[in-house]
Design a protein around this motif. Sequence first.
Motif, PDB file in Angstrom:
ATOM      1  N   ASN A  12      -1.966   1.783  -0.209  1.00 19.05           N
ATOM      2  CA  ASN A  12      -0.609   1.258  -0.378  1.00 19.05           C
ATOM      3  C   ASN A  12       0.330   2.217  -1.101  1.00 19.05           C
ATOM      4  O   ASN A  12       1.481   1.868  -1.377  1.00 19.05           O
ATOM      5  N   GLU A  13      -0.157   3.424  -1.403  1.00 17.72           N
ATOM      6  CA  GLU A  13       0.709   4.387  -2.077  1.00 17.72           C
ATOM      7  C   GLU A  13       1.785   4.895  -1.118  1.00 17.72           C
ATOM      8  O   GLU A  13       1.597   4.892   0.100  1.00 17.72           O
ATOM      9  N   PRO A  14       2.921   5.339  -1.655  1.00 21.92           N
ATOM     10  CA  PRO A  14       3.956   5.902  -0.787  1.00 21.92           C
ATOM     11  C   PRO A  14       3.429   7.114  -0.021  1.00 21.92           C
ATOM     12  O   PRO A  14       2.624   7.890  -0.536  1.00 21.92           O
ATOM     13  N   ALA A  15       3.889   7.267   1.196  1.00 21.67           N
ATOM     14  CA  ALA A  15       3.421   8.373   2.041  1.00 21.67           C
ATOM     15  C   ALA A  15       4.082   9.684   1.633  1.00 21.67           C
ATOM     16  O   ALA A  15       5.201   9.701   1.107  1.00 21.67           O
ATOM     17  N   LEU A  16       3.361  10.786   1.881  1.00 24.24           N
ATOM     18  CA  LEU A  16       3.967  12.112   1.796  1.00 24.24           C
ATOM     19  C   LEU A  16       4.642  12.410   3.118  1.00 24.24           C
ATOM     20  O   LEU A  16       4.064  12.158   4.190  1.00 24.24           O
ATOM     21  N   SER A  17       5.845  12.957   3.080  1.00 22.44           N
ATOM     22  CA  SER A  17       6.512  13.366   4.305  1.00 22.44           C
ATOM     23  C   SER A  17       5.860  14.644   4.830  1.00 22.44           C
ATOM     24  O   SER A  17       5.063  15.289   4.135  1.00 22.44           O
ATOM     25  N   TRP A  18       6.230  15.011   6.044  1.00 22.33           N
ATOM     26  CA  TRP A  18       5.698  16.258   6.594  1.00 22.33           C
ATOM     27  C   TRP A  18       6.124  17.461   5.757  1.00 22.33           C
ATOM     28  O   TRP A  18       5.345  18.391   5.558  1.00 22.33           O
ATOM     29  N   THR A  62      -5.287   7.123   5.168  1.00 17.45           N
ATOM     30  CA  THR A  62      -6.681   7.006   4.749  1.00 17.45           C
ATOM     31  C   THR A  62      -6.798   5.879   3.739  1.00 17.45           C
ATOM     32  O   THR A  62      -5.865   5.619   2.963  1.00 17.45           O
ATOM     33  N   PHE A  63      -7.921   5.187   3.784  1.00 18.57           N
ATOM     34  CA  PHE A  63      -8.112   4.012   2.935  1.00 18.57           C
ATOM     35  C   PHE A  63      -8.852   4.428   1.669  1.00 18.57           C
ATOM     36  O   PHE A  63      -9.756   5.262   1.715  1.00 18.57           O
ATOM     37  N   PRO A  64      -8.492   3.856   0.507  1.00 22.85           N
ATOM     38  CA  PRO A  64      -9.169   4.239  -0.738  1.00 22.85           C
ATOM     39  C   PRO A  64     -10.682   4.050  -0.655  1.00 22.85           C
ATOM     40  O   PRO A  64     -11.171   3.104  -0.036  1.00 22.85           O
ATOM     41  N   ASP A  77      -3.772  -5.310   4.848  1.00 21.09           N
ATOM     42  CA  ASP A  77      -2.521  -5.225   4.085  1.00 21.09           C
ATOM     43  C   ASP A  77      -1.954  -3.802   4.129  1.00 21.09           C
ATOM     44  O   ASP A  77      -0.744  -3.608   4.274  1.00 21.09           O
ATOM     45  N   VAL A  78      -2.834  -2.812   4.004  1.00 24.39           N
ATOM     46  CA  VAL A  78      -2.397  -1.413   4.102  1.00 24.39           C
ATOM     47  C   VAL A  78      -1.863  -1.120   5.499  1.00 24.39           C
ATOM     48  O   VAL A  78      -0.822  -0.468   5.667  1.00 24.39           O
ATOM     49  N   ALA A  79      -2.581  -1.608   6.515  1.00 27.64           N
ATOM     50  CA  ALA A  79      -2.136  -1.396   7.893  1.00 27.64           C
ATOM     51  C   ALA A  79      -0.760  -2.000   8.130  1.00 27.64           C
ATOM     52  O   ALA A  79       0.086  -1.418   8.824  1.00 27.64           O
ATOM     53  N   ASP A  80      -0.515  -3.152   7.546  1.00 29.01           N
ATOM     54  CA  ASP A  80       0.785  -3.807   7.699  1.00 29.01           C
ATOM     55  C   ASP A  80       1.875  -3.040   6.960  1.00 29.01           C
ATOM     56  O   ASP A  80       2.990  -2.868   7.483  1.00 29.01           O
ATOM     57  N   ARG A  81       1.558  -2.541   5.763  1.00 25.70           N
ATOM     58  CA  ARG A  81       2.559  -1.793   4.979  1.00 25.70           C
ATOM     59  C   ARG A  81       3.052  -0.569   5.730  1.00 25.70           C
ATOM     60  O   ARG A  81       4.251  -0.260   5.739  1.00 25.70           O
ATOM     61  N   HIS A  82       2.139   0.142   6.378  1.00 26.61           N
ATOM     62  CA  HIS A  82       2.505   1.404   7.030  1.00 26.61           C
ATOM     63  C   HIS A  82       2.771   1.250   8.526  1.00 26.61           C
ATOM     64  O   HIS A  82       3.113   2.241   9.188  1.00 26.61           O
TER      65      HIS A  82
END
Length: 524
Positions: free
Chosen positions: A30-36, A237-239, A250-255
């Motif tokens: 659920n952490e914010p993504a890194l951009s390219w 990637t999942f923790p 929940d992670v899949a839904d967030r992203h």
Amino acid sequence: MGMSLNYITDAIAAQMPAVDPNRPAVALGNEPALSWLELRAAELRYARALQQAGVRKGDRVGLLLRNCTDYIALYLAIGRVGAIAVRLNWRLTAPELLFALDDSDPGVLVFDPEFGATLAGIRDDIAVTTYVARGDSGSLDGAVPLAEFAAEDSDATGFPVVSAEDPVSLMYSSGTTGRPKGALFSHGNALWIGSIQAQRWRIGSETVSQTSGPLFHAGGFEVLLLPALTSHGTAITFPSGNFTLENFLDVADRHGATDVLLYPFMLFDLLRGDEDIIERVPQTLRRIVTGGDIVMPWVYDELENRLPGVELVQSYSLTEGGAVSTSLEFDRARGHESSIGTPQAMTEIKVVRPDGSRTAVGEVGEICVRSGGVSIGYWNRPDADRATFINGWCHSGDLGSVDAEGFLTIAGRAKDMYRSGGENVYPAEIEMVLTGHPDVADAAVIGVPDQRYVEVGAALVVATEGSSLDIEELRGWLGERLAKYKVPKHFYVVGELPRNANGKVLKNVLRDTYGQTTTTETDT
């Protein structure tokens, strides 16, 4: 010379792909993504730091890390300097870790602080000169925090020329058949693996792929995440540890995940879960990829009933064989539900007898793979190379058969087959039937000694939640569906089956525990 993994972020910098460089590239849970752009900056920063630490082309760099976005950036950075990423299983005991580090001989090791105590106990026996901690370095004297190790930004100049033929990754087997072997992969292998999956499954810049396994395994990185990266999509990637379907969904839904990898036992839990679980599945999901164990035919009916519009892809892979060798897509599954599909593009499969000749249609033999993703060989193991890589073919050690239409069906590991009363018995076939019983959530079958038949089957079964599993009823139910010699003689009801990080049942553990018994029928 061909293309290297540098392509992944260099293409973004050159604005080659039709993708916004500010679009999400990688994320952990659920952490914010890194951009390219952020991923490229991290890769170059780590690559420069490795170069300044003395890492040169062909050197090894150890990664003893739980899943994190730094893992992906470091892997790309190691490739940029022409070095080899030694992807270490953080579940290893100290003696096992010592073997892998002594065998691969990395000069730099990047680790999570929680593993510092283990490393402290073996550091005098390995040649690592630079320890880098991803976080607080207090757990290992002399370790440098990653933020300090790679504090300065860098451009892409001054790095060595890296070709498709140069090695980039070293993954060790679990060692269940003896001393662990490190399978070596080149830049070309990696790009081939990513590109072939992208071609088969239409993975592109709009794809958001999420996996459930550890990044040190092919299933956690090479399957789905690598093709998302090579296609400039998004890799989630999942923790590590404490997996639950609720958290994963929940992670899949967030992203906004479009493609996810769930191992069969996870998939079974999803499809047998309550409505709350089903409601958590994001509307963006279009595909579930699975592999590691055989998917039971009932799964297809349940998926159509409970998740209409979501397709299932069953895949067959082995590490040395290049991540994914065959796949069975949803639109071709009916009538072939027990199969693991047909070869990927530019991939050849053959099934051979012990003398090396090809089997007839339907005849069981050893599965062999030939493709651009096959490992370039084992690290320092010429004996193992000669046994596994023969005339360009990777001999898998798995048993299977090919039908008249070219669909491959797995029969199990060669070492898992047993002979009962003169008949070959393949546990995978029995396991497939067992898990079709409504009271069985999971199952594994092994061969055990028997005074009359030499060997008979022992079934380890996990009951579905809330069920009272009746062994005699189950035995009779199997007898209606299998030949008598295939029905296990012994049954054990267990809480769970031991599995490795790739989701595969550890049959060696079961054999150690149950392999000598010939009396007890159940263990509740």
